[in-house]
Motif scaffolding. Structure first.
Motif, PDB file in Angstrom:
ATOM      1  N   VAL A   3       0.855  -1.181   0.000  1.00 32.30           N
ATOM      2  CA  VAL A   3       0.000   0.000   0.000  1.00 32.30           C
ATOM      3  C   VAL A   3       0.896   1.237   0.000  1.00 32.30           C
ATOM      4  CG1 VAL A   3      -1.810  -1.200   1.281  1.00 32.30           C
ATOM      5  CG2 VAL A   3      -0.157   0.203   2.531  1.00 32.30           C
ATOM      6  N   THR A   4       0.363   2.351  -0.478  1.00 29.68           N
ATOM      7  CA  THR A   4       1.062   3.618  -0.262  1.00 29.68           C
ATOM      8  C   THR A   4       1.074   3.865   1.235  1.00 29.68           C
ATOM      9  OG1 THR A   4       0.355   4.502  -2.393  1.00 29.68           O
ATOM     10  CG2 THR A   4       1.053   6.089  -0.731  1.00 29.68           C
ATOM     11  N   PRO A   5       2.245   4.096   1.847  1.00 36.84           N
ATOM     12  CA  PRO A   5       2.323   4.150   3.307  1.00 36.84           C
ATOM     13  C   PRO A   5       1.326   5.135   3.920  1.00 36.84           C
ATOM     14  CG  PRO A   5       4.516   4.169   2.338  1.00 36.84           C
ATOM     15  CD  PRO A   5       3.557   4.319   1.206  1.00 36.84           C
ATOM     16  N   TYR A   6       0.688   4.699   4.989  1.00 36.60           N
ATOM     17  CA  TYR A   6      -0.127   5.635   5.749  1.00 36.60           C
ATOM     18  C   TYR A   6      -0.032   5.316   7.233  1.00 36.60           C
ATOM     19  CZ  TYR A   6      -4.047   2.233   5.881  1.00 36.60           C
ATOM     20  OH  TYR A   6      -4.840   1.136   6.074  1.00 36.60           O
ATOM     21  N   ARG A   7      -0.354   6.316   8.051  1.00 36.47           N
ATOM     22  CA  ARG A   7      -0.126   6.253   9.488  1.00 36.47           C
ATOM     23  C   ARG A   7      -1.275   5.525  10.191  1.00 36.47           C
ATOM     24  NH1 ARG A   7       3.715  10.652  11.225  1.00 36.47           N
ATOM     25  NH2 ARG A   7       4.944   9.045  10.157  1.00 36.47           N
ATOM     26  N   LEU A   8      -0.931   4.468  10.926  1.00 34.82           N
ATOM     27  CA  LEU A   8      -1.905   3.736  11.714  1.00 34.82           C
ATOM     28  C   LEU A   8      -2.049   4.311  13.120  1.00 34.82           C
ATOM     29  CD1 LEU A   8      -0.944   0.049  10.852  1.00 34.82           C
ATOM     30  CD2 LEU A   8      -2.971   1.264  10.071  1.00 34.82           C
ATOM     31  N   ALA A   9      -0.940   4.773  13.688  1.00 32.20           N
ATOM     32  CA  ALA A   9      -0.974   5.263  15.061  1.00 32.20           C
ATOM     33  C   ALA A   9       0.151   6.259  15.273  1.00 32.20           C
ATOM     34  CB  ALA A   9      -0.837   4.104  16.049  1.00 32.20           C
ATOM     35  N   ASP A  10      -0.104   7.261  16.117  1.00 32.25           N
ATOM     36  CA  ASP A  10       0.900   8.245  16.516  1.00 32.25           C
ATOM     37  C   ASP A  10       0.524   8.697  17.911  1.00 32.25           C
ATOM     38  OD1 ASP A  10       2.575  10.399  16.941  1.00 32.25           O
ATOM     39  OD2 ASP A  10       2.382  11.197  14.909  1.00 32.25           O
ATOM     40  N   THR A  11       1.266   8.219  18.908  1.00 33.82           N
ATOM     41  CA  THR A  11       0.902   8.517  20.293  1.00 33.82           C
ATOM     42  C   THR A  11       1.095   9.987  20.644  1.00 33.82           C
ATOM     43  OG1 THR A  11       3.108   7.938  21.136  1.00 33.82           O
ATOM     44  CG2 THR A  11       1.468   6.165  21.018  1.00 33.82           C
ATOM     45  N   ARG A  12       1.804  10.736  19.797  1.00 39.23           N
ATOM     46  CA  ARG A  12       1.909  12.179  20.019  1.00 39.23           C
ATOM     47  C   ARG A  12       0.582  12.862  19.761  1.00 39.23           C
ATOM     48  NH1 ARG A  12       6.584  13.323  15.819  1.00 39.23           N
ATOM     49  NH2 ARG A  12       4.998  12.182  14.636  1.00 39.23           N
ATOM     50  N   GLU A  13      -0.229  12.253  18.884  1.00 41.51           N
ATOM     51  CA  GLU A  13      -1.512  12.838  18.501  1.00 41.51           C
ATOM     52  C   GLU A  13      -2.677  12.270  19.301  1.00 41.51           C
ATOM     53  OE1 GLU A  13      -1.674  15.299  16.396  1.00 41.51           O
ATOM     54  OE2 GLU A  13       0.464  15.240  15.912  1.00 41.51           O
ATOM     55  N   ALA A  14      -2.530  11.049  19.772  1.00 41.86           N
ATOM     56  CA  ALA A  14      -3.617  10.410  20.512  1.00 41.86           C
ATOM     57  C   ALA A  14      -3.040   9.376  21.468  1.00 41.86           C
ATOM     58  CB  ALA A  14      -4.597   9.727  19.552  1.00 41.86           C
ATOM     59  N   SER A  28       4.653   7.838  -8.617  1.00 38.72           N
ATOM     60  CA  SER A  28       3.597   8.680  -9.167  1.00 38.72           C
ATOM     61  C   SER A  28       2.557   9.084  -8.129  1.00 38.72           C
ATOM     62  CB  SER A  28       2.898   7.968 -10.333  1.00 38.72           C
ATOM     63  OG  SER A  28       2.252   6.792  -9.881  1.00 38.72           O
ATOM     64  N   ALA A  29       2.622   8.512  -6.931  1.00 35.48           N
ATOM     65  CA  ALA A  29       1.689   8.866  -5.861  1.00 35.48           C
ATOM     66  C   ALA A  29       2.160  10.117  -5.146  1.00 35.48           C
ATOM     67  CB  ALA A  29       1.567   7.704  -4.875  1.00 35.48           C
ATOM     68  N   ASP A  30       1.252  10.752  -4.390  1.00 38.88           N
ATOM     69  CA  ASP A  30       1.660  11.868  -3.540  1.00 38.88           C
ATOM     70  C   ASP A  30       2.658  11.389  -2.490  1.00 38.88           C
ATOM     71  OD1 ASP A  30       0.005  13.615  -4.872  1.00 38.88           O
ATOM     72  OD2 ASP A  30      -1.612  13.518  -3.387  1.00 38.88           O
ATOM     73  N   LYS A  55       8.235   2.335 -10.860  1.00 38.46           N
ATOM     74  CA  LYS A  55       9.174   3.284 -10.271  1.00 38.46           C
ATOM     75  C   LYS A  55       8.841   3.517  -8.805  1.00 38.46           C
ATOM     76  CE  LYS A  55       9.997   6.068 -14.464  1.00 38.46           C
ATOM     77  NZ  LYS A  55       9.912   7.438 -15.028  1.00 38.46           N
ATOM     78  N   LEU A  56       9.879   3.821  -8.038  1.00 35.66           N
ATOM     79  CA  LEU A  56       9.711   4.366  -6.698  1.00 35.66           C
ATOM     80  C   LEU A  56      10.559   5.620  -6.584  1.00 35.66           C
ATOM     81  CD1 LEU A  56      12.422   3.724  -4.722  1.00 35.66           C
ATOM     82  CD2 LEU A  56      11.510   1.415  -4.897  1.00 35.66           C
ATOM     83  N   GLY A  57      10.283   6.430  -5.576  1.00 31.98           N
ATOM     84  CA  GLY A  57      11.068   7.629  -5.328  1.00 31.98           C
ATOM     85  C   GLY A  57      11.686   7.590  -3.947  1.00 31.98           C
ATOM     86  N   VAL A  58      12.811   8.306  -3.779  1.00 35.53           N
ATOM     87  CA  VAL A  58      13.457   8.472  -2.475  1.00 35.53           C
ATOM     88  C   VAL A  58      13.590   9.973  -2.221  1.00 35.53           C
ATOM     89  CG1 VAL A  58      15.504   8.046  -1.065  1.00 35.53           C
ATOM     90  CG2 VAL A  58      14.719   6.303  -2.677  1.00 35.53           C
ATOM     91  N   TYR A  59      13.050  10.433  -1.095  1.00 33.96           N
ATOM     92  CA  TYR A  59      12.955  11.853  -0.752  1.00 33.96           C
ATOM     93  C   TYR A  59      13.750  12.153   0.512  1.00 33.96           C
ATOM     94  CZ  TYR A  59      10.771  16.051   1.263  1.00 33.96           C
ATOM     95  OH  TYR A  59      10.539  17.284   1.839  1.00 33.96           O
ATOM     96  N   ASN A  60      14.429  13.308   0.540  1.00 37.01           N
ATOM     97  CA  ASN A  60      15.157  13.786   1.717  1.00 37.01           C
ATOM     98  C   ASN A  60      14.569  15.112   2.177  1.00 37.01           C
ATOM     99  OD1 ASN A  60      17.277  14.257   3.678  1.00 37.01           O
ATOM    100  ND2 ASN A  60      18.143  15.699   2.200  1.00 37.01           N
ATOM    101  N   GLN A  61      14.388  15.257   3.503  1.00 35.86           N
ATOM    102  CA  GLN A  61      13.726  16.453   4.016  1.00 35.86           C
ATOM    103  C   GLN A  61      14.676  17.620   4.290  1.00 35.86           C
ATOM    104  OE1 GLN A  61      10.723  17.341   4.219  1.00 35.86           O
ATOM    105  NE2 GLN A  61      10.603  18.970   5.735  1.00 35.86           N
ATOM    106  N   PHE A  62      15.814  17.404   4.980  1.00 38.55           N
ATOM    107  CA  PHE A  62      16.679  18.509   5.411  1.00 38.55           C
ATOM    108  C   PHE A  62      18.141  18.223   5.053  1.00 38.55           C
ATOM    109  CE2 PHE A  62      13.315  18.486   8.786  1.00 38.55           C
ATOM    110  CZ  PHE A  62      12.701  19.683   8.438  1.00 38.55           C
TER     111      PHE A  62
END
Length: 400
Positions: free
Chosen positions: A167-178, A341-343, A371-378
């Protein structure tokens, strides 16, 4: 079919790559060797410790020295039809900075790394590796001496098993938010039946620990089962670190995440799941390095990405299994791999402190153009991609 979930059409908050990132030419890649292992299906297991050099489990009770190799015999743990295994390998208290390479016994040691360690560090990484002679794998340590621990999470075999659905990765849980941080002995329970078909047997998740108050470890395990003597994630105080985990779904439809000591926040991102009724088969291969930006001295810059085009070598692939390594970042950052090609999703694969070298196993869906992409933030960071295998439709030929 690439994916099938109960959350079809789910609105997942995402960043748009074209708006926030700049494309970088893809680094030169090696030609992929043939994925010569037969197409296989997955059998998940409750985590089981198969190696601990501190205790003499699976090898003599002594650290692995510089340039030394351990042969881990798994013939008693997996059936004769097994082609590869999924392990969680942990390096403990190395005398010097080093890396560890896992590869099939009887084969030539490849120029890849699975685990990168600073002196004195405790760090795990998931490893998918083809089995070699006598259903064994070799673990090589580059420098200094270090203890190694390995937990078996499952295996691929040519017989019955489950098929993979990326699947296109998505967040199942984040204890900072809940829910807030987990305390000592605390457990985060995630109901997978709300996300996935009732026939799903295991999930592939990226688990990130954030800002622990003390050193701790996290164990992922099936709900409804006894917590095993195994670790998924090892954390120093204040550290942000991820690890991929392949976890069997429990009899109650959940997966649990246990924190040993102190308090820590956890983030859980779904990468895919296994289902015996539909999906893709796994093709294992000898590990090889696909991308190394150090070879052309072209580190990935801030908010930049590059594509990896596999259409010429793996035209039938639906997902790639690879070790993603970041090294020598100029700033704290994270790397994200995603279907090109996904967001760009709100998810991370590797988290890096300045000048750190760290790796994480990734199982990433490929887009329709393969294809896949590799992204760097900082900052700027060098990126390595070491391939362990790929998923393709039932009946797809091996790579050529």
């Amino acid at each position: 079919m690439r994916t099938k979930t109960k959350a079809v059409g789910r609105a997942v908050a995402a960043l748009t790559a074209t708006a926030l990132a700049i494309a970088t030419p893809a680094p030169a890649a090696q030609a992929a060797p043939a994925a010569d292992a037969p197409a296989s299906q997955y059998t998940p297991t409750a985590p089981k410790r198969v190696l601990d050099t501190r205790e003499g489990v699976g090898a003599p009770a002594k650290p692995l020295g510089a340039g030394a190799t351990i042969t881990l015999d798994l013939s008693a743990q997996v059936p004769a039809t097994a082609t590869s295994v999924v392990l969680n390998v942990t390096g403990i208290a190395g005398a010097a900075g080093t890396y560890v390479t896992a590869y099939p016994t009887g084969g030539t040691r490849p120029v890849v790394s699975n685990l990168n360690l600073d002196a004195g560090a405790v760090r795990p990484n998931a490893v998918t590796v083809k089995l070699g002679t006598n259903r064994s794998v070799d673990l090589y340590n580059f420098g200094g001496s270090t203890h190694l621990v390995a937990d078996l999470a499952g295996y691929y075999q040519t017989g019955p098993g489950a098929l993979y659905n990326p699947v296109t990765p998505y967040r199942l849980a984040d204890t900072r938010e809940a829910g807030g941080p987990l305390g000592p002995g605390g457990v985060l329970t995630v109901n997978m039946r709300e996300q996935l078909p009732d026939t799903a047997t295991a999930v592939v998740v990226n688990v990130t620990g954030i800002g622990g108050s003390v050193g701790t470890y996290v164990t992922a395990y099936p709900g409804g089962a006894a917590r095993p003597t195994a670790s998924t994630l090892n954390l120093a105080p204040g550290q942000v670190a991820p690890n991929l985990a392949v976890v069997q779904i429990g009899t109650d439809g959940t997966v649990r995440f246990y924190n040993n000591t102190g308090t820590v926040n956890l983030v859980v991102d779904l990468a895919g799941y296994y289902d015996p009724t539909f999906g893709a088969q796994f093709h294992a291969g000898d590990p090889y390095r696909l991308v190394d930006t150090r070879e052309t001295n072209t580190p990935l810059g801030p908010k930049r990405y590059f594509p990896v085009d596999l259409s010429g070598t793996l035209p039938d692939a639906t997902a790639l299994v690879f070790n993603l390594t970041g090294t020598a970042p100029t700033a704290g950052t994270y790397l994200t791999a995603w279907p090109f090609s996904a967001d760009l999703p709100i998810a991370s694969n590797v988290n890096l402190a300045p000048r750190e070298t760290a790796a994480n196993l990734a199982v990433v869906s490929l887009d329709e153009a393969v294809k896949l992409g590799v992204y760097n933030q900082f900052g700027y960071v060098h990126v390595l991609v070491d391939v362990a295998g790929w998923f393709g439709p039932v009946g797809a030929p091996a790579a050529g």
